[in-house]
Design a protein around this motif. Structure first.
Motif, PDB file in Angstrom:
ATOM      1  N   ALA A  82       1.244  -1.502  -3.698  1.00  0.00           N
ATOM      2  CA  ALA A  82       0.835  -3.414  -2.912  1.00  0.00           C
ATOM      3  C   ALA A  82       0.035  -4.352  -3.702  1.00  0.00           C
ATOM      4  O   ALA A  82       0.849  -5.864  -2.997  1.00  0.00           O
ATOM      5  N   VAL A 116       6.699  -7.042   1.445  1.00  0.00           N
ATOM      6  CA  VAL A 116       6.398  -5.918   1.716  1.00  0.00           C
ATOM      7  C   VAL A 116       6.256  -4.998   2.638  1.00  0.00           C
ATOM      8  O   VAL A 116       5.158  -5.467   3.434  1.00  0.00           O
ATOM      9  N   VAL A 128       9.844  -0.382  -6.879  1.00  0.00           N
ATOM     10  CA  VAL A 128      10.293  -0.820  -6.743  1.00  0.00           C
ATOM     11  C   VAL A 128      11.000  -2.378  -7.035  1.00  0.00           C
ATOM     12  O   VAL A 128      12.489  -2.619  -6.298  1.00  0.00           O
TER      13      VAL A 128
END
Lengths: 804, 804
Positions: free
Chosen positions: B654, B666, B758
């Motif tokens: 993250a 996110v 991602v």
């Protein structure tokens, strides 16, 4: 301060002359060299032979590995070397204590094996540096006697199985001595505690000899060990009670010179080996009428023997602090660095290695030659010795199936006839292992017409199927059976383990360790493939109705499937002929764990042998006679099954559908090789997506009746196109003492429920067949009420047969 | 032909006067009555007291249950009754042999307990008929001493744990005698073989007394038993070696009158109980300086004692044929029916029951009264005796977390401080069990400031943290730890089991049995709830980098989740404060198995205590400070994690996303209570679908980093709307000896891979961030190369901290 000896110590001495000083020199030099090399592996990145003063940058940043057990292992290896040379003994060494890796690597290096296998680890300063560097290092080797350790069949990662493995190796190896070192920590585990009783099963003529060496160094990670803290008379009684003749050697305490311990131990080892030789001679001569009391050795030495006595004011040698890395950080202070250097120099490396870094000739001379070296013994790379089984043609044992379901049979009983002939054709390299269930699982009586259970306990007049030598090994310990079989396989032989399905969970962790061993071994070029570990799980969850909830558990399959797809295979043959075909395949395979679940109760037989072979070769397939689909058209619904009872229920459901909804196009699929369900990218057996789609469709409802926990089906198929159409039924932990049909009803796997699932899931049926659905609900209630009244299944259910 | 005695038999006799004839009469009558009632349960549907000649329709169609062990159990129960009355002993009876159910039911009926609990089984012909009928009958009771058997804490379905359970019951019950019958089949199991060593752990002052009674009846299903087929001197040495003083009684062979056996056994039992009394008195007086040699009894009787000697020309009594149902079908021929009737009438039922069907007063008079009856002892319904733990406020032990990730801490070490105070506040009903890993798992040193490890082996001067009495129980046998804890919990106390994660698989099958016991017990109104079985799994898969592949296995969670949702809870707290909150909850709960996985290594701390309590109460939640989503908008991607290491990697991912793709919304989610993922219909903790959707979205990619095998996430979520968007990462059986970060890289669970996931899965990112993707690939290679060169993780990875 030095470690203190436990109170009194006795050990019988069997010969009057002692070892010559030069012999002791040689043993001691080997021992020091192995100890030095072990410490080097734990601590050093460079300056391997201390040619220059030790500096911080020579020491590893992360210190991993365990010193505590190592000097004892090295001591034993050195002494066994002498006797192997003197007696030309064929010897396998098993390292029970955890984290004995550095010792095994050091000894393999000293006897030359290690350099032969790993050429970059040559006998030079550079080779030693590389050896040190790769120990417990990323990209290197672990701290156990893992598959990349020559001479090892026993990793010792999880503790408890050394002695079972040792006996497994000894069976059918009449000339082999298995020296099995058992750590006193390991000795506390359940599996080890019962494995001593293996001596009631080993045959003194046809099998080899296990010499258990209980190494009492007194400590585990953070505790003393139980066996080191009971009075010596109790320890000796315990070993005698286990049926052994114990010899105890204690030494190295109170500053005792190791040379004195060498002398004592060598004398005892000679006595013990003489004793073994006498027993073997008596057995060969036929003068041994009873089970011999095999000798065993208890070696009591300080934990971490020869490491620094005191570090930072705390006692280390002889305490639990020597268990792992006695000097936890040698890079932090100059004082610690000096302690490490002094410790390493205390072994006098200059006397041990020549200018090129090779062990000096006097040391190398202690090692046996060629395959007699314990690290080079081919028994420890059993695939080299493996010969394929001679297998009778399983087709000859087929059940005649004139039409699907036309005859009844007991799958495992049929398999028993084939196994009986496997035994007859392979009298020396195939055994069946099980915890008292070979008969219960119906492999008997056929198997006992070919062989007996090997039993070297006492005999009574009315004993049946027992003999001093036989191919079936039964002891009421799943651990023991698993360990024996693993040892037998890893030394180049073949076998199977038959067990109640629920109770194979007892050896979940042993299976895990073996699967990991196989997976790691596959990546090691010099390890030859070994025969697969074959399970036969009968008395399975659906037919444990009489034994109740505690005996009902199909979860071993879930444990198995968690391990690498390179190693694990799962088969659910649904009748006798598919079982025969499956097992023939399993006994031919190598380096797998084959989990086979099969029924033992009388049940309808479905496929001819020809069909069974074809079906098993595909691993799954449509049963065309069971469905109602039309050529060239997709069915309206797929009924799929894996397992004998689920298939029976699916077929019964299909027969209801055929009668009551003849217009519905039903496809019936059976899965024998469970891994076919998984995607090809995830398992080598995985069916290509196109083939999967062709069988299961991409958009029709699939009602899947599965033997085990239903989510396994979702797990295996979740990448498939039609996954969201699959409705899985299976065991959902609803069980009790009841009848077979009540068991499937309790878990919603019964024929009535499956038909209701079809009605509920095929668009357009719900409204049209509401009446039938109610009928089925009523049938379930009627079946349940009858069962609770009469204690048996409704005859119409119990005796149902395929109508065609 | 009658069973033949084994060669020589000796047993010490401790008193000169023998039992009076009337006393023997009473014992014998009880025994005959219990035997009669046991056989009736196995065979009869009707005509329970043979008031009329036996007819086919009185006999059950399916004969289930096991006679073989029963007469021995009944014999012991009768004799213990006498001594309980005479000495007012508080006695718990444990039935180790499998299928001992009918005996336990019969004895509970005779002493009146059974009718008190099950009013329909009153002491009448009708009550007996109902009792017979429900045994091993659909809707009835199983053939083991299952939870519906009064007086039982030990089902005996799976064999091997009786003695561990017995000691668990005895700990902290100083006045309790636990008479533990061990079958000689069971005695072959590993767990039982090591459980004898429990006597090195029990404290003679603070704990109760276990009297092991090894019942040698010589046979298993189809084999003789090992301990019945070794010379008597070996058997006695074995028991002495285990630290016991053995007393052997052999009888019933060669047609010996049972009355003589009663007489001998009663005398030995008196000697043994006197010996126990002396030891207890010495211990109380402080004159016992060493571990006492507790007595134990070996009872050798014929298998199936008193059943027909010969059936169909084959010997039955005293052979393996008496193991199960000696007369496999009593309905097939008149001859078999007559044999059954003769057998039952041989106990002279008319002498045993009065006209109403009640046991005659002479028989009832042998039973102790009230709670002294073994079937009524509240210890065997431990929930009745359970008092909630006094728990210190866990909030007081919180780690100060000024900002997420701002400080480091060791979760289990923090928990250790709280547990130390739990121990201080509950000195008599809380213990910690573990196989030598309480220190390794970092509960020490805090816990050892409050207590010590209980150890009654020998002591050395330099021992630390050991004491004759203490709250921590450590023996290197997971079986022993599990069995002790189960026995402790089932008798009304509290505790936890701390273990290496991989090696909890060793007790998979014990867990299964306990979970099944709990589930069954929940359905029995008279069983009071017992404290939950709490596991603390540390040294988990991701931090076994140093111990290597054999120590890396997160699969216990999969085994656990297979058991009933009514019983199993799984928690993965990801820092110290969530662990504290979780464990407080676990120690307050009843009738569950709580599996808690937590880290022991120094690691960043994430939540304040307030946040932790809120998070754990919800069981899962968004970590708002970690994400970049915008208020009121759905995120572009969800990064989810369960477990401490996966959460760390998700947070690191993250932080990369935040820096490199600030425009991406996110969401970061952490799951502590794994069962929240399952649908509400499948697990009581299951999150309602709407809540699940609100957190995970229904259509955005979810990258889920999970502690264990990744398919668990699919299994738990497969009914959720967004299931097909979940991409799970976890352990995929890639392991070796390496570094922590290399472990996550090997399994594609690392931060770089998660960011790549991602990029690969959020539409539109792939093309735009091809450069970043390549950077991440390079970063992985760099990390790997550094690790292989230096032997440690790259500092930038190892020391990474949350940037805020």
């Amino acid at each position: 301060m030095t470690p203190t000896a436990p109170p009194a110590t006795t050990w019988p001495l069997g010969r009057t002359e002692t070892l010559g000083a030069d012999e002791i020199d040689r043993i001691d030099a080997w021992w020091r060299a192995a100890n030095y090399l072990s410490i080097g592996q734990i601590y050093l990145l460079d300056n391997p032979l201390l040619r220059e003063p030790l500096r911080v940058e020579h020491v590893k940043q992360r210190l991993l590995g365990h010193w505590g057990t190592t000097p004892g292992l090295n001591f034993l290896y050195a002494h066994l070397n002498r006797t192997i040379r003197e007696r030309d003994l064929d010897t396998l060494f098993i390292t029970g204590p955890g984290h004995g890796g550095p010792g095994m690597v050091a000894n393999g290096f000293l006897d030359g094996t290690y350099s032969e296998i790993y050429s970059e680890i040559d006998q030079s300063d550079d080779g030693i540096r590389r050896m040190f560097r790769r120990f417990s290092f990323p990209g290197g080797i672990p701290s156990h006697a893992s598959p990349d350790t020559p001479g090892s069949i026993h990793e010792g990662g999880e503790l408890g199985y050394s002695l079972s493995h040792a006996y497994g190796a000894a069976f059918d190896n009449p000339g082999l001595l298995v020296a099995c070192v058992i750590g006193d920590g390991e000795a506390e585990t359940g599996p080890l505690a019962t494995s001593w009783h293996s001596n009631k099963f080993v045959n003194p003529v046809q099998d080899g000899v296990v010499l258990p060496i209980l190494h009492l160094n007194g400590y585990k990670i953070a505790n003393p060990t139980v066996l080191a803290r009971i009075p010596e008379h109790e320890l000796l009684e315990l070993m005698r009670g286990y049926g052994h003749e114990p010899y105890l050697v204690s030494g190295g305490f109170d500053g005792e010179d190791p040379r004195e311990v060498h002398e004592r131990f060598a004398a005892v080892l000679d006595v013990v080996l003489d004793r073994i030789a006498t027993i073997k001679a008596d057995a060969a001569a036929g003068t041994l009428s009873e089970r011999p009391r095999w000798p065993m050795i208890i070696l009591r030495t300080p934990k971490g023997w020869t490491c620094p006595k005191i570090i930072d004011g705390l006692e280390v040698e002889g305490t639990f602090r020597a268990h792992q890395v006695p000097l936890a950080n040698a890079r932090d202070t100059p004082e610690h660095l000096r302690i490490l250097e002094d410790w390493m120099r205390s072994y006098r490396p200059d006397e041990l290695f020549d200018a090129s870094g090779a062990p000096r000739a006097e040391i190398r001379a202690l090692a046996p030659e060629g395959d007699r070296r314990m690290s080079a013994n081919p028994v420890a790379n059993g695939g080299l010795l493996r010969t394929p089984l001679r297998l009778p043609d399983f087709r000859d044992y087929a059940v005649e199936v004139p039409a699907p379901g036309a005859v009844d049979g007991q799958a495992t009983a049929v398999l028993g006839h084939w196994l009986a002939d496997v035994i007859r054709m392979n009298p020396h390299n195939f055994r069946i292992f099980g915890p008292d269930e070979t008969a219960s699982n119906r492999l008997a009586p056929a198997v006992y017409a070919a062989t007996a259970k090997q039993w070297n306990g006492e005999y009574h007049d009315n004993d049946v199927d027992l003999a001093r030598a036989g191919r079936v090994m039964e002891m009421l310990s799943e651990h023991q059976c698993e360990g024996w079989l693993e040892g037998y396989l890893l030394t180049g032989r073949h076998g199977l383990f038959d067990c109640y399905e629920a109770f194979l969970h007892i050896v979940d962790s042993m299976f895990n360790q073996h699967a990991k061993w196989l997976e790691a071994a596959k990546g090691i070029p010099w390890r030859a493939p070994v025969a697969s570990l074959n399970y036969l799980l009968s008395s399975h969850v659906w037919r444990q109705d009489h034994n109740g909830f505690s005996h009902q558990d199909p979860g071993f399959l879930d444990v198995a499937v968690n391990k690498s797809a390179e190693v694990v295979r799962v088969y659910l043959p649904f009748d006798a002929n598919t079982l025969l075909s499956t097992y023939d395949h399993c006994l031919r395979s190598v380096d797998y764990v084959n989990v086979v679940v099969a029924g033992k109760q009388p049940a309808p037989q479905w496929l001819t042998m020809e069909e069974a072979v074809e079906h098993c070769t595909r691993g799954l397939g449509i049963l065309p006679w069971a469905g109602t689909e039309r050529d060239g058209e997709e069915p309206d619904v797929v009924l799929a099954a894996a397992g004998d009872v689920p298939t029976l229920e699916v077929l019964a459901a299909a027969s209801i559908l055929r009668e009551r909804m003849p217009e519905l196009a039903v496809r019936v699929v059976n899965v024998v090789d469970l891994m076919r369900l998984q995607s090809a990218g995830e398992h080598p057996h995985g069916l290509p997506d196109a083939d999967f789609d062709a069988i299961f469709t991409t958009d029709k409802p699939v009602i899947f009746a599965y033997h085990g926990y239903p989510w396994m089906i979702h797990r295996l198929t979740y990448r498939r196109h039609g996954h969201h159409n699959i409705h899985a039924r299976g065991f959902k932990e609803r069980g009790t003492t009841t009848t077979p049909f009540d068991m499937v009803m309790l878990n919603d796997l019964d024929r009535y429920r499956l038909v209701m699932d079809v009605i509920d899931r095929v668009p357009g049926l719900a409204a049209k067949h509401a009446g039938l659905r109610q009928e089925l609900e009523d049938a379930r209630l009627r079946a349940r009420d009858y069962t609770r009244e009469v204690g048996d299944d409704l005859p119409e259910v119990r005796d149902w047969r395929w109508p065609d």
